[in-house]
Design an enzyme around this catalytic site. Structure first.
Site, PDB file in Angstrom:
ATOM      1  N   GLU A  90      35.340  38.837  45.880  1.00 44.33           N
ATOM      2  CA  GLU A  90      36.776  38.517  45.823  1.00 44.33           C
ATOM      3  C   GLU A  90      37.193  38.020  44.434  1.00 44.33           C
ATOM      4  OE1 GLU A  90      38.507  39.530  48.095  1.00 44.33           O
ATOM      5  OE2 GLU A  90      37.535  39.285  50.045  1.00 44.33           O
ATOM      6  N   HIS A 114      38.676  30.266  49.128  1.00 46.82           N
ATOM      7  CA  HIS A 114      38.953  31.165  50.259  1.00 46.82           C
ATOM      8  C   HIS A 114      37.993  30.827  51.378  1.00 46.82           C
ATOM      9  CE1 HIS A 114      39.226  34.685  52.750  1.00 46.82           C
ATOM     10  NE2 HIS A 114      38.019  35.101  52.426  1.00 46.82           N
ATOM     11  N   HIS A 154      37.412  31.228  56.053  1.00 45.57           N
ATOM     12  CA  HIS A 154      37.820  31.863  57.303  1.00 45.57           C
ATOM     13  C   HIS A 154      38.145  30.773  58.326  1.00 45.57           C
ATOM     14  CE1 HIS A 154      35.112  35.509  55.947  1.00 45.57           C
ATOM     15  NE2 HIS A 154      36.190  35.332  55.188  1.00 45.57           N
ATOM     16  N   GLU A 169      52.459  15.118  58.772  1.00 50.39           N
ATOM     17  CA  GLU A 169      52.227  15.090  57.326  1.00 50.39           C
ATOM     18  C   GLU A 169      52.139  16.465  56.660  1.00 50.39           C
ATOM     19  OE1 GLU A 169      49.550  11.955  56.259  1.00 50.39           O
ATOM     20  OE2 GLU A 169      51.043  10.588  57.092  1.00 50.39           O
ATOM     21  N   HIS A 209      41.902  37.552  58.770  1.00 48.61           N
ATOM     22  CA  HIS A 209      40.798  37.362  57.840  1.00 48.61           C
ATOM     23  C   HIS A 209      40.587  35.876  57.498  1.00 48.61           C
ATOM     24  CE1 HIS A 209      38.520  38.844  54.052  1.00 48.61           C
ATOM     25  NE2 HIS A 209      38.240  37.580  54.284  1.00 48.61           N
TER      26      HIS A 209
END
Ligand code: 13P
Ligand code: ZN
Length: 279
Positions: free
Chosen positions: A118, A141, A143, A171, A212
């Site tokens: 990525e 990143h 999942h 919050e 994803h």
């Protein structure tokens, strides 16, 4: 002067800590997830010889805006559960070459490992975020389970998705007043998903990848991990609320505005219902 052990550096320790936490939350099964950390040369010089390039790795996109910049990155196909025990095999320190089309490995990624697949999304996001926030250093990143689940059951409209999250924990609005962005489903690891993510990152520090996971960006590990953790907590609460029979009462838009005022944040105004009518 003898170089210090890079495993003792704050940046490697932070990377180990965050990848371990991501794994322990169950947000990065197998090799899921990736993290990149923009480093300053003065931070790495005590630990490595920056003139010693281990190998060069080509890239299929132009990152020349980041030429000479250094990043600590997670490796492609590497399991976050293993980073703590074998950092040099699972993460690496890279430098973007002048031409922006390749990178130099300066430490780690042993046994011919390569940076995360990525990398387009990470580097393009760094470029985007730096254009609006010069202090941005982290792209993350993962999942995250409940956010991922929500992309199946909730409308994928940015306004309604953001409003649901804002209203699931008081919050949330304070932590991500700009809301979250959502891109279309795209093939991971491509320049296309990188471009779509980076474009959204000009507006928000959280970008949902339907079916994803999620991307977060910000100035340090705590901020970005905290951003993802807060959005994920809201998604978890949403899951419970749905399974308990749905929403009976919730935080009102009036209350969201009161919150924003009390905490001195500016919420994305088009994500609020008729703000003019409210005030
Ligand atoms: P990498 O192992 O290449 O980082 O890929 C993991 C992932 O989550 C892809 O989206
Ligand atoms: Zn992923």
């Amino acid at each position: 002067m003898k170089a210090k052990d890079i495993l003792e550096s704050i940046f490697v320790k932070e990377m180990i800590e965050v990848t371990t936490n991501l794994y322990n939350h169950g947000w990065d099964e197998r090799n899921g997830g990736n993290v990149s950390y923009l480093l300053k040369e003065e931070e790495v010089i005590p630990y490595i010889n920056v003139n010693k390039v281990i190998r060069e790795i080509p890239m299929q996109f132009d990152a020349s805006e980041l030429a000479t910049k250094l990043f600590l990155v997670t490796g492609s196909g590497k399991y976050f559960k293993n980073v703590e025990n074998a950092p040099a095999k699972n993460i690496g320190l890279i430098r973007i070459k002048e031409d922006g089309m390749s990178l130099e490995l300066l430490w780690g990624l042993e046994d011919e490992a390569v940076p995360t697949s990525e990398l387009p999304s990470h580097l393009m996001t760094h470029i985007s975020r730096l254009s609006v926030d010069p202090n941005n250093r982290i792209v993350m990143h993962c999942h995250a389970s409940h956010l991922l689940a929500m992309t199946y059951s909730h409308d994928l409209d940015e306004k309604s998705f953001t409003r649901t999250l804002w209203k699931m924990c008081t919050e949330c609005l304070v932590v991500f007043p700009e809301g979250v962005s959502i891109i279309p489903w795209l093939v991971p690891g491509t320049n296309e998903i990188g471009e779509a993510t980076a474009e959204k990152m000009k507006e928000t520090r959280l970008v949902v990848w339907p079916h994803h996971g999620i991307y977060g960006a910000g100035k340090d590990m705590d901020e970005v991990y905290g951003l993802i953790e807060t959005a994920e907590k809201a998604a978890e609460v949403y899951t419970y609320v749905q399974s308990q029979g749905g929403i009976k009462q919730t935080i009102t838009d009036e209350q969201l505005l009161d919150l924003a005022e009390a905490f001195g944040v500016v919420p994305r105004k088009e994500f609020l219902e008729s703000p003019i009518a409210l005030h």
